[in-house]
Design an enzyme around this catalytic site. Structure first.
Site, mmCIF file in Angstrom:
data_model
loop_
_atom_site.group_PDB
_atom_site.id
_atom_site.type_symbol
_atom_site.label_atom_id
_atom_site.label_comp_id
_atom_site.label_asym_id
_atom_site.label_seq_id
_atom_site.Cartn_x
_atom_site.Cartn_y
_atom_site.Cartn_z
ATOM 1 C CG ASP A 54 -1.962 1.123 1.173
ATOM 2 O OD1 ASP A 54 -1.964 1.888 0.190
ATOM 3 O OD2 ASP A 54 -2.748 1.242 2.131
ATOM 4 C CG ASN A 94 0.400 3.960 4.015
ATOM 5 O OD1 ASN A 94 -0.152 4.467 4.995
ATOM 6 N ND2 ASN A 94 -0.241 3.180 3.161
ATOM 7 C CG ASP A 96 -1.288 2.044 7.397
ATOM 8 O OD1 ASP A 96 -1.227 1.795 8.612
ATOM 9 O OD2 ASP A 96 -2.047 2.917 6.930
#
Length: 257
Positions: A183, A188, A202
């Site tokens: 992701d 992030n 994450d």
């Protein structure tokens, strides 16, 4: 904490970060004072910042297709090789599940400071993604984020193949297998105060895949977060030339899964 169990939420940006107050789950309220809600993901999961001592709590309500147990395992594995949050505890109850992590010193690449310096942000995202891909070892990595696995998970979750997934066609040949973030959207990546890459957060989908599975999404997210013109600086910082065919496929796969 006020008796209402509601706390202010940080300013909205894209898929989360709403401006409306959020109700604090029982388990999170029992951990101590909640300073703010720092993120809300697209599915309704929340990340809280706690006081005394500072900790982050990532919480997801029961029923969401987010497996925090899988993220805990991935964080603990990746922490041996690259900067990621340290898991302090994890748990679940009838309301939801949570992970408590030690705070990191950086700011998200979509913090207002870095939204005002998008070129610095995207260069850090590219450099950080390359550092992660180079650091995480393929040998012994127990996690899979390849195309067949992603399609199978999405089909099982939704009870069959969607028209969007059916229309994807065959993936392009693999350019380079790495352990992908899973992701790699701009929020992030964390940056240090000097604008350099600091860490990633994450990692719930981390696994082995073509590096373009991450690069396509990382560059995609520059459009959402900073506007046009920042895809090539990110790729330059990573150290790779644009690949339109792989970018197109992995963006369609991202949208379809």
């Amino acid at each position: 904490m006020p008796g209402s169990g509601r706390v202010p939420v940080a300013g909205a940006e894209l898929a989360g970060r709403p401006v409306d107050p959020a109700v604090v789950p029982r388990a999170v309220a029992g951990m101590g004072g909640v300073r703010e809600v720092v993120w809300r993901n697209e599915l309704g999961g929340l990340t809280f910042l706690l006081d005394e001592p500072e900790r982050f709590v990532k919480w997801v309500p029961t029923g969401l297709p987010l497996d925090l147990d899988a993220e805990v395992v991935r964080l603990r594995w990746a922490a041996r090789f690259t900067p990621v949050p340290t898991v302090l505890e994890a748990g679940a109850d009838d309301e939801g599940a949570w992970i408590v992590t030690h705070p990191l010193a950086g700011r998200s690449a979509v913090d207002p400071r870095w939204l005002d310096e998008p070129l610095t942000a995207v260069r850090a995202i590219g450099a950080g993604l390359r550092a992660m891909h180079d650091a995480l070892p393929l040998d012994g990595c127990p996690f899979d984020w390849g195309v067949p696995r992603r399609l199978a998970v999405a089909d099982a979750r939704e009870g069959g193949r969607s028209p969007e997934r059916a229309a994807l066609g065959e993936p392009p040949p693999v350019d380079r297998l790495v352990v992908c973030h899973g992701d790699a959207c701009a929020p992030n990546t964390l940056l240090a105060d000097d604008g350099s890459w600091l860490a990633h957060v994450d990692l719930g989908a981390l696994g082995v895949a073509d590096r373009w599975a991450d690069l396509a999404v990382a560059t995609y997210s520059t459009l959402w977060n900073y506007g046009p013109g920042y895809e090539e600086p990110l790729l330059d910082a990573y150290g790779v030339a644009p690949d339109p065919a792989r970018t197109d496929y992995y963006r369609r796969l991202w949208d379809a899964t």
